[in-house]
Write a protein that holds these residues in place. Structure first.
Motif, PDB file in Angstrom:
ATOM      1  N   SER A 646       0.829  -1.210   0.000  1.00 35.66           N
ATOM      2  CA  SER A 646       0.000   0.000   0.000  1.00 35.66           C
ATOM      3  C   SER A 646       0.865   1.261   0.000  1.00 35.66           C
ATOM      4  O   SER A 646       2.037   1.227   0.375  1.00 35.66           O
ATOM      5  CB  SER A 646      -0.925   0.013   1.225  1.00 35.66           C
ATOM      6  OG  SER A 646      -0.166   0.049   2.418  1.00 35.66           O
ATOM      7  N   TYR A 652      -4.695   5.788  -4.442  1.00 34.45           N
ATOM      8  CA  TYR A 652      -4.693   4.448  -3.851  1.00 34.45           C
ATOM      9  C   TYR A 652      -5.854   4.299  -2.866  1.00 34.45           C
ATOM     10  O   TYR A 652      -6.574   3.288  -2.894  1.00 34.45           O
ATOM     11  CB  TYR A 652      -3.367   4.169  -3.145  1.00 34.45           C
ATOM     12  CG  TYR A 652      -3.299   2.773  -2.566  1.00 34.45           C
ATOM     13  CD1 TYR A 652      -2.958   1.691  -3.374  1.00 34.45           C
ATOM     14  CD2 TYR A 652      -3.588   2.550  -1.219  1.00 34.45           C
ATOM     15  CE1 TYR A 652      -2.908   0.407  -2.847  1.00 34.45           C
ATOM     16  CE2 TYR A 652      -3.539   1.270  -0.692  1.00 34.45           C
ATOM     17  CZ  TYR A 652      -3.202   0.199  -1.508  1.00 34.45           C
ATOM     18  OH  TYR A 652      -3.175  -1.075  -0.990  1.00 34.45           O
ATOM     19  N   MET A 656      -9.025   1.634  -3.168  1.00 27.65           N
ATOM     20  CA  MET A 656      -9.365   0.678  -2.118  1.00 27.65           C
ATOM     21  C   MET A 656     -10.786   0.898  -1.597  1.00 27.65           C
ATOM     22  O   MET A 656     -11.503  -0.059  -1.285  1.00 27.65           O
ATOM     23  CB  MET A 656      -8.366   0.796  -0.967  1.00 27.65           C
ATOM     24  CG  MET A 656      -6.941   0.353  -1.302  1.00 27.65           C
ATOM     25  SD  MET A 656      -6.834  -1.380  -1.837  1.00 27.65           S
ATOM     26  CE  MET A 656      -6.548  -1.151  -3.595  1.00 27.65           C
TER      27      MET A 656
END
Length: 823
Positions: A646, A652, A656
């Motif tokens: 991650s 990002y 997610m």
């Protein structure tokens, strides 16, 4: 030939000539035709036409159409394939850094994370010499304060670069779009401080004055409005949409009212209508004016002023100019003392626009504007005649009852909205891949609120502001309240289930079939033959759908498409019998440009793909990650694969969040190690090892690049290896873990950087072909790496030069298709 068609030709020739001219523009864009050939054809056609006229014969139907067809080809050839002189700015592209002196000749364009100046270049400094040049260029500034304005003469140093596209099937032709504005060269500076203001350039004083007035309007709005209403008012009044956040824009689009945010025919038409109505009522108060003049024509004449003023205040963008020309043509139709025909008038407006800017035919706003106008004037009378029982019910006459008048107004508004949406639906689907179900109702509510209340109130406030800002705040505050109410309604509509949905890009034949079906259905009582034509059109449409379904779901081949996303990576794998995998989504660090939405998704929809069975992130660097959130949000994704590493970035976290909200399966790295068989194609995740995260603390070379997910996909005798951005250290580790890495096609590790593609790794893989996912301008691929591949006899492909690269195999044979295949 049908006599009614001949009669229509002589009664209203312009629509027929326009269709022929447009067809010529489209053919000429696909394949340029020699000027000499066009000249010969036009002269021969004119001679034959003159002979017919001199002999007092009715001219043949086809000759004018032939002439206008070839004129269309010639016009688009001149627009898109011009012959520039040796001193044009485009002749100095890719010459390294040059000094440039020029004048800002258009209002600056403010984008979410940058500013763009349009500079008429006068001189350049190349290799110590000053050269006189001409031409217009676009200069992008990353960090700006907005101090440079229209009319300033400036100097700066930059690399002159050509306008480039993302070269994929179904991609937006940015080069053609910029060419339609006369721009062939672009440059870039990081900070506004790098630009030197020399003084005043040669710009029309009244144009400069308008920009000064626009600046005052901008400052007035920014000083008195909150963020959301400020962004919308700047879009409605100044034509600047950069202040509208993405969430608000999505609400408008889902509700089917996104067109309100872009100044077009709707806005110009509303200002024209309000001006005409108020002036006509004002003139009717004077008995003298009423007796001496035609008040209807007088109101049309004086309405020209407000329309042109609004056009200039809004920045006179290309779409605004087109809408203004259309309205002025309609006013001319009212003012001039001759019989009027609405079809000829609209066709004349289109002709004027296309002669001024032939490439406008490919512009979204041009297509939507004229499609909506033609559909309204053609379909609305037919729909009303169906809705109303007899001629006395036509809502032109004033009914005695207010309730009856209101119901008729609502009915006509619904009919007009339905006609416009029906006429533009295929084009909206083609350009935006979205259909709004709630759009008819939303437009019925939102257009009056924003168009007839908020917009006029905002314009009234900026007119009053130079005299009294306190007084100007009254209409501005009321307008802000109206916008607030409108936003609440739009959010309500956009939140409804199935308010809008995404669709695959329709093909040109599919669009033609749609319009043919609409035309036939609305004329079924007029012509008996339509009863036979309608089933044929429906059958053709069904055959079209069956063909694409069969192509995507019953194909026994493995197809791999290396998508051109610039300096980044995104690869589509289409497995036998319809399964799809997308490895990475491209992206640019520090940029608001959503490559997932603007490039990758457009390509997928063009391929009629709406489902992604396996969405893969090789590693969370921006040039691989940033395009994926949009794909995850707007496509049906079954599984998400990653190495589990991650990063603390916006993209990002957004990805997610979408995966969690949509319940997308996320198998762990251990689960991915098993070999999967997808309809005959075998896929295996080779790297990284399951304990790589613990290993990061003791092995300093374990960077995000070196932890990339590595996939190998095989069908029959052919294998594809996708190593992400691994470098030499990870290549060495991969060889240790999997000595047998042989693959027919290799995606070059880390875009072909000098720290990757070690000789030992290549000797293990033994690729026959290598694909470099790179963009221009760039230092990748490294020269030594290229020589290394050539030394091994590899066929070399590059997305920066070849565009999208499609490699297809049946397990034995391998075929390669380049989007920019010069052969």
């Amino acid at each position: 030939m049908d006599k009614s068609l001949i009669a229509s030709w002589f009664h209203r020739p312009l629509p027929f000539l326009l269709i022929s001219f447009v067809f010529g523009l489209m053919v000429g864009e696909i394949h340029p035709v020699a000027e000499g050939f066009i000249l010969v054809i036009c002269i021969l056609s004119l001679v034959i036409l003159l002979i017919h006229i001199l002999k007092r014969k009715r001219p043949t139907f086809f000759l004018p159409l032939i002439i206008f067809f070839f004129l269309g080809i010639q016009f688009i050839n001149c627009a898109l394939y011009p012959k520039f002189p040796s001193y044009h700015i485009s002749k100095f592209i890719d010459k390294g850094k040059v000094g440039v002196i020029g004048t800002v000749t258009r209002p600056p364009l403010y984008l979410p994370d940058k500013m763009r100046l349009f500079v008429s270049v006068e001189r350049i400094r190349l290799e110590g010499k000053f050269l006189e040049v001409t031409g217009l260029m676009a200069l992008t500034i990353k960090e700006y304060e907005g101090c440079i304005t229209l009319g300033e003469r400036i100097g700066f140093t930059t690399k002159l670069q050509p306008i480039r596209n993302f070269n994929n099937p179904g991609g937006f032709d940015y080069r053609r779009y910029m060419a339609s504005q006369g721009i062939w060269v672009r440059g870039y500076v990081r900070r506004e401080e790098e630009i030197v203001c020399i003084g005043e350039g040669k710009v029309s004083p009244w144009l400069k004055g308008i920009e000064v007035f626009r600046t005052k309007i901008r400052m007035f709005l920014e000083g008195h409005l909150e963020f959301t209403t400020l962004g919308i008012y700047k879009a409605l009044i100044l034509g600047e949409r950069s202040g509208i956040d993405k969430t608000t824009r999505n609400h408008f689009n889902r509700a089917g009212v996104g067109h309100i945010l872009a100044i077009s025919g709707l806005h110009i038409g509303i200002i024209a209508f309000i001006s005409f109505y108020m002036l006509r009522r004002l003139f009717l108060l004077s008995e003298r004016l009423t007796l001496r003049f035609n008040v209807f024509k007088l109101a049309a004449l004086f309405s020209i002023g407000p329309v042109i003023t609004y056009a200039f205040v809004s920045g006179m963008a290309v779409s605004t100019l087109r809408a203004t020309i259309m309205i002025l043509a309609l006013y001319a139709c009212i003012i001039l003392p001759r019989q009027r025909d609405i079809y000829n008038t609209v066709a004349l407006a289109a002709f004027i626009i296309l002669i001024m800017s032939p490439a406008s035919i490919f512009n979204i706003s041009f297509q939507l504007s004229f499609a909506s106008v033609f559909s309204i004037i053609y379909l609305t009378p037919l729909l009303i005649s169906v809705s109303l029982k007899n001629e006395e019910d036509i809502p032109i006459k004033t009914p005695p009852d207010f309730q009856r008048r209101l119901l008729k107004f609502i009915m006509v508004s619904l009919v007009v909205s339905f006609a416009a949406i029906l006429g533009t639906a295929p084009l909206v689907a083609y350009h935006f891949n979205r259909i709004s179900i709630i759009g008819i109702l939303a437009n019925l509510v939102i257009v009056p609120l924003i168009g007839f209340l908020a917009l006029p109130l905002g314009l009234l406030s900026v007119i009053i502001a130079p005299v009294s800002q306190a007084l100007a705040m009254i209409p501005l505050n009321i307008g802000a309240v109206v916008l607030g109410i409108s936003l609440s309604i739009i959010k309500f509509f956009s939140a409804l289930p199935l308010a809008s949905f995404r669709v695959a890009t329709p093909t040109i034949p599919e669009i033609v079939l749609f319009y043919a079906l609409v035309f036939l259905l609305f004329n079924i009582k007029r012509w008996g033959w339509t009863r036979y034509a309608i089933p044929i059109v429906i059958l053709l449409g069904l055959f079209d759908q069956v063909y694409y379904y069969y192509r995507n779901h019953y194909n026994s081949h493995l197809k791999v498409v290396f998508i051109d996303v610039g300096q980044g990576n995104s690869t589509l794998i289409q497995f036998p019998r319809g399964k799809n995998m997308l490895i990475d989504g491209g992206g640019f660090p520090g940029s608001s440009f959503d490559i997932g939405e603007r490039v990758v998704a457009r390509f997928l929809w063009h391929q009629k793909i709406k489902n992604i069975d396996y969405l893969v992130l090789s590693h969370p660097h921006p040039d691989h990650l940033n395009g994926l959130p949009f794909i995850a949000e707007n496509f049906k994704v079954r599984e998400f694969w990653s190495n589990g590493e991650s990063v603390d970035t916006e993209y990002y976290h957004r990805l997610m969040s979408i995966i969690q909200r949509k319940g997308i399966t996320k198998p762990g790295l251990g689960e991915l190690k098993d070999v999967r068989d997808i309809n005959g194609a075998k896929i295996r995740v080779l790297y990284p090892p399951e304990n790589f995260i613990k290993d990061k603390d003791i092995r300093t070379w374990r960077s995000l690049n070196n932890n990339s997910l590595v996939l190998k996909i095989c069908l029959g005798n052919n294998c594809f290896l996708f190593p992400g951005d691994i470098e030499s250290e990870a290549e060495e580790k991969l060889i240790t873990l999997h000595p047998h890495l042989t693959a027919t096609v290799l995606q070059a590790p880390h875009h072909g950087s000098g720290s990757s593609s070690s000789l030992e790794f290549l000797e293990r893989v033994k690729p026959r072909m290598v694909v470099f996912p790179v963009g221009l301008p760039n230092r990748f691929p490294h020269g030594d790496v290229i020589r290394r591949y050539r030394g091994l006899g590899c066929e070399i492909y590059r997305t920066d030069r070849d565009g999208a690269i499609t490699i297809t195999t049946d397990g034995d044979r391998l075929t390669v298709q380049k989007f920019l295949d010069s052969g």
